[in-house]
Motif scaffolding. Structure first.
Motif, mmCIF file in Angstrom:
data_model
loop_
_atom_site.group_PDB
_atom_site.id
_atom_site.type_symbol
_atom_site.label_atom_id
_atom_site.label_comp_id
_atom_site.label_asym_id
_atom_site.label_seq_id
_atom_site.Cartn_x
_atom_site.Cartn_y
_atom_site.Cartn_z
ATOM 1 N N UNK A 167 -57.600 -50.278 -36.557
ATOM 2 C CA UNK A 167 -58.553 -51.238 -37.101
ATOM 3 C C UNK A 167 -58.002 -51.993 -38.288
ATOM 4 N N UNK A 168 -57.205 -51.343 -39.117
ATOM 5 C CA UNK A 168 -56.578 -52.007 -40.270
ATOM 6 C C UNK A 168 -55.306 -52.739 -39.875
ATOM 7 N N UNK A 169 -54.502 -52.115 -39.033
ATOM 8 C CA UNK A 169 -53.210 -52.688 -38.666
ATOM 9 C C UNK A 169 -53.363 -54.033 -37.951
ATOM 10 N N UNK A 170 -54.542 -54.245 -37.341
ATOM 11 C CA UNK A 170 -54.784 -55.506 -36.633
ATOM 12 C C UNK A 170 -54.683 -56.704 -37.564
ATOM 13 N N UNK A 171 -55.029 -56.540 -38.841
ATOM 14 C CA UNK A 171 -55.071 -57.658 -39.779
ATOM 15 C C UNK A 171 -53.889 -57.660 -40.746
ATOM 16 N N UNK A 172 -52.864 -56.897 -40.472
ATOM 17 C CA UNK A 172 -51.704 -56.802 -41.361
ATOM 18 C C UNK A 172 -50.511 -57.550 -40.767
ATOM 19 N N UNK A 173 -49.778 -58.246 -41.637
ATOM 20 C CA UNK A 173 -48.513 -58.862 -41.220
ATOM 21 C C UNK A 173 -47.479 -58.620 -42.318
ATOM 22 N N UNK A 174 -46.226 -58.679 -41.950
ATOM 23 C CA UNK A 174 -45.131 -58.507 -42.894
ATOM 24 C C UNK A 174 -44.319 -59.794 -42.961
ATOM 25 N N UNK A 175 -44.013 -60.242 -44.148
ATOM 26 C CA UNK A 175 -43.206 -61.444 -44.332
ATOM 27 C C UNK A 175 -41.736 -61.130 -43.999
ATOM 28 N N UNK A 176 -40.902 -62.149 -43.797
ATOM 29 C CA UNK A 176 -39.468 -61.883 -43.543
ATOM 30 C C UNK A 176 -38.808 -61.047 -44.628
ATOM 31 N N UNK A 177 -39.370 -61.122 -45.846
ATOM 32 C CA UNK A 177 -38.810 -60.331 -46.931
ATOM 33 C C UNK A 177 -39.376 -58.913 -46.975
ATOM 34 N N UNK A 178 -40.265 -58.591 -46.043
ATOM 35 C CA UNK A 178 -40.818 -57.242 -45.998
ATOM 36 C C UNK A 178 -42.061 -57.065 -46.835
ATOM 37 N N UNK A 179 -42.637 -58.154 -47.382
ATOM 38 C CA UNK A 179 -43.870 -58.057 -48.160
ATOM 39 C C UNK A 179 -45.065 -57.933 -47.208
ATOM 40 N N UNK A 180 -46.077 -57.193 -47.659
ATOM 41 C CA UNK A 180 -47.264 -56.942 -46.848
ATOM 42 C C UNK A 180 -48.354 -57.942 -47.209
ATOM 43 N N UNK A 181 -48.884 -58.610 -46.193
ATOM 44 C CA UNK A 181 -49.896 -59.636 -46.417
ATOM 45 C C UNK A 181 -51.006 -59.512 -45.376
ATOM 46 N N UNK A 182 -52.169 -60.114 -45.696
ATOM 47 C CA UNK A 182 -53.241 -60.225 -44.702
ATOM 48 C C UNK A 182 -52.855 -61.279 -43.676
ATOM 49 N N UNK A 183 -53.135 -60.997 -42.412
ATOM 50 C CA UNK A 183 -52.848 -61.950 -41.334
ATOM 51 C C UNK A 183 -54.067 -62.860 -41.174
ATOM 52 N N UNK A 184 -54.058 -63.956 -41.896
ATOM 53 C CA UNK A 184 -55.209 -64.865 -41.886
ATOM 54 C C UNK A 184 -55.437 -65.480 -40.511
ATOM 55 N N UNK A 185 -54.368 -65.746 -39.771
ATOM 56 C CA UNK A 185 -54.531 -66.315 -38.426
ATOM 57 C C UNK A 185 -55.239 -65.321 -37.509
ATOM 58 N N UNK A 186 -54.884 -64.053 -37.638
ATOM 59 C CA UNK A 186 -55.533 -63.040 -36.807
ATOM 60 C C UNK A 186 -56.996 -62.879 -37.210
ATOM 61 N N UNK A 187 -57.276 -62.934 -38.490
ATOM 62 C CA UNK A 187 -58.662 -62.845 -38.943
ATOM 63 C C UNK A 187 -59.492 -63.991 -38.377
ATOM 64 N N UNK A 188 -58.896 -65.210 -38.368
ATOM 65 C CA UNK A 188 -59.601 -66.370 -37.826
ATOM 66 C C UNK A 188 -59.842 -66.205 -36.324
ATOM 67 N N UNK A 189 -58.851 -65.661 -35.620
ATOM 68 C CA UNK A 189 -59.007 -65.423 -34.178
ATOM 69 C C UNK A 189 -60.117 -64.422 -33.912
ATOM 70 N N UNK A 190 -60.170 -63.362 -34.721
ATOM 71 C CA UNK A 190 -61.202 -62.345 -34.534
ATOM 72 C C UNK A 190 -62.593 -62.906 -34.822
ATOM 73 N N UNK A 191 -62.694 -63.842 -35.755
ATOM 74 C CA UNK A 191 -63.994 -64.455 -36.041
ATOM 75 C C UNK A 191 -64.557 -65.144 -34.801
ATOM 76 N N UNK A 192 -63.668 -65.738 -34.004
ATOM 77 C CA UNK A 192 -64.110 -66.431 -32.792
ATOM 78 C C UNK A 192 -64.576 -65.468 -31.702
ATOM 79 N N UNK A 193 -64.268 -64.173 -31.856
ATOM 80 C CA UNK A 193 -64.654 -63.184 -30.843
ATOM 81 C C UNK A 193 -65.891 -62.389 -31.236
ATOM 82 N N UNK A 194 -66.436 -62.633 -32.420
ATOM 83 C CA UNK A 194 -67.577 -61.854 -32.892
ATOM 84 C C UNK A 194 -68.747 -61.936 -31.922
ATOM 85 N N UNK A 195 -69.241 -60.774 -31.493
ATOM 86 C CA UNK A 195 -70.425 -60.711 -30.643
ATOM 87 C C UNK A 195 -70.230 -61.196 -29.230
#
Length: 568
Positions: free
Chosen positions: A410-438
């Motif tokens: 559930x958490x890993x779905x919204x996680x992405x790693x930058x080329x430098x290895x930094x951990x960030x929220x995957x905003x594109x995935x969050x936006x995609x999931x919003x379109x699937x609500x309900x």
């Protein structure tokens, strides 16, 4: 009570008095003192006496009141419930299962069987699953000591096992004839058949030894086994739907009607996959010569091969699709524009055409969308908290954090790693999931069903899930106290028959079975014995009990069930 006599013109007249003995010191003896006079014995108001006795009995404990009011030569022996078995037995006979058992006939091998006793034992085992689920050893004791079953005063453990062995031999014929009887009695609509599978595990250290099996998962004789024959144990490791992948299991399938009536069940080895069992199910239901059937299944059966197989003949399907499968058809269906149509308070549908053979219906539930949004916001906030200070950590420490998050889908779905290895929220995935609500996506091959019928039909698939829930929580499918494959399969059939009777009762009474069972089991039959013999008498019906019997169209039990005079 004191009796006095008086002579008059018509003869001797007896009078009744309530008297109390008091000690008279002058006379040196007890002297009766009359407290109340009831009048002439031949004119006694006996109804008034009954009311007086009942009123006085309220001052005593129930057991003391029974002893005090019973005749001195009448002994109360025992009391057991009768209400539940009375109702189940009448439905059993109304469905003509007793006649079906007799028609199916003698076992293929072994000595001839008393089919009357076999039928009674099978009913008793089914009633045990519905009323007091237990092992067969405990069921035999329950039948003998804790319940009243017409025609079966007592039974041992071995007759129960022999009846189950016979049931396994005749399961196919029995299921077909029971379905015909149920369909006639209830006027079943079988245009939609809902199918799903579950699994049940066994507390075993090791799975069963592999044996040769046919495509239906049934054991083959040595002479029938070939070089490419599948070998598997019955209790085997597989994908557990109870989250117990560490234990051997079996897979169980069930088909129900739109009213929730279970029409058939199947068993497979524990490693059987959903995508293969559906073909056997369709073939065996085809042998029942039913009219056109629309199969309704969940996402586990949505592969292309299964869809082609379900579409053969005059059949069709409604299948749920995985929204996150990434397939081109799902992506195209979700990207199409169009207006939703309101079909219920919390349901909107939109049909899109992207295939020549299949129709796609997108269903949207506004309440579910709000729940999905709330859950996602909580997950994103928690993920943000976990990765907040990871930029200052070493690469090794960040790897530990990422590994920890990877174990939580559930958490890993919204996680992405930058080329430098930094951990960030995957905003594109969050936006995609919003379109699937309900939302959920349905695929249907029937060109004549409306989008509303497709959506409502799939929603009724919950009846199968309710059936599995009742199987495991009310009928106690698990634990299974058997080792032999034949008896495990027979155990599942007994549970199916119990669920069939329960569903009919719930449909007719519009009341849940646990509530109905509690009320019916308060109806008891008491056994009394005296100098002239033994008899069994049923307690008086309460209003809720009378209402339940009226809704089911079942007659009241006889007040006196059995009379056994003492031999002269």
């Amino acid at each position: 009570m004191k009796t006095t006599k008086r002579e008059n013109k018509s003869g001797t007249v007896r009078y009744l008095h309530l008297a109390h003995n008091e000690w008279d010191p002058a006379k040196g003896r007890a002297v009766p003192k009359v407290l109340f006079t009831f009048g002439r014995e031949d004119q006694l108001d006996r109804d008034a006496v009954k009311r007086l006795v009942a009123s006085l009995s309220k001052l005593l404990e129930p057991g003391d009141a029974l002893v005090a009011t019973a005749a001195s030569d009448l002994e109360f022996v025992s009391s057991v419930p009768i209400g539940g078995t009375h109702v189940l037995d009448h439905l059993w006979r109304r469905l003509k299962i007793d006649q079906i058992v007799a028609r199916v006939g003698q076992p293929k091998r072994g000595r001839p069987r008393d089919m009357t006793t076999t039928e009674r034992v099978l009913f008793a085992l089914v009633a045990n699953r519905a009323l007091a689920p237990s092992s067969k050893l405990a069921a035999a004791d329950w039948i003998t000591n804790d319940v009243h079953i017409d025609g079966l005063p007592e039974i041992g453990e071995q007759p129960c096992y022999r009846a189950m062995d016979w049931l396994h031999e005749v399961t196919d014929d029995l299921e077909k004839q029971v379905f015909d009887s149920v369909a006639t009695l209830l006027n079943l609509e079988v245009d939609l058949l809902f199918f799903d599978t579950t699994s049940t595990y066994f507390e075993l250290a090791e799975p069963d030894d592999p044996v040769a099996r046919d495509d239906a998962g049934r054991p083959l004789h040595h002479s029938e086994a070939g070089g490419d024959t599948n070998h598997s144990g019955f209790r085997a490791y597989g994908k557990s739907k109870d989250s117990r992948d560490d234990l051997p299991q079996i897979v169980i399938g069930m088909a129900v009607t739109r009213d929730g009536i279970p029409v058939r069940c199947w068993c497979w080895p524990g490693n059987a996959s959903d995508s293969t069992v559906i073909r056997q199910v369709k073939d065996e239901m085809r042998d029942w010569t039913l009219a056109k059937i629309v199969w309704v299944t969940d996402r586990g059966f949505s592969c292309a091969a299964n869809r082609r197989y379900l579409r053969q003949g005059d059949h069709a399907y409604i299948i749920g699709e995985k929204l996150r499968s990434g397939s081109s058809e799902v992506t195209a269906a979700l990207s199409r524009q169009g207006r939703y149509t309101e079909i219920a308070e919390n349901m909107r549908v939109k049909e899109v055409r992207i295939s020549d053979t299949d129709r796609f219906v997108i269903c949207h539930n506004p309440e579910a969308a709000q729940r999905d949004k709330h859950m996602r916001e909580q997950l994103v906030a928690h993920l943000q908290e976990l990765i907040a200070d990871t930029d200052t950590l070493s690469e090794f420490k960040r790897g530990e954090v990422r590994g920890k998050i990877a174990g939580k889908p559930g958490l890993n779905r919204y996680l992405r790693a930058t080329p430098a290895g930094k951990l960030r929220l995957d905003q594109a995935r969050i936006k995609t999931e919003e379109n699937l609500d309900g939302k959920y996506l349905l695929r249907c091959s029937d060109p004549h069903l409306s989008a509303e019928d497709i959506a409502l039909g799939y929603k009724q698939l919950l009846e199968v899930e309710r059936g599995w829930r009742d199987m495991k929580q009310i009928i106690d499918l698990r634990p299974v106290y058997h080792r032999l494959e034949e008896r495990i399969r027979a155990h599942v059939v007994l549970c199916w028959l119990a669920l069939l009777l329960i569903r009919i009762i719930e449909t007719r009474t519009d009341t849940t079975w646990p509530r109905t069972r509690r009320e019916l089991q308060r109806l008891h039959v008491g056994t009394f014995t005296g100098p002239t013999g033994t008899f069994q008498q049923v307690t008086s019906l309460t209003k809720p009990q009378r209402d339940l019997l009226a809704k089911l169209g079942i007659p009241h039990p006889k007040q006196v069930l059995d009379l056994q005079p003492t031999p002269r």
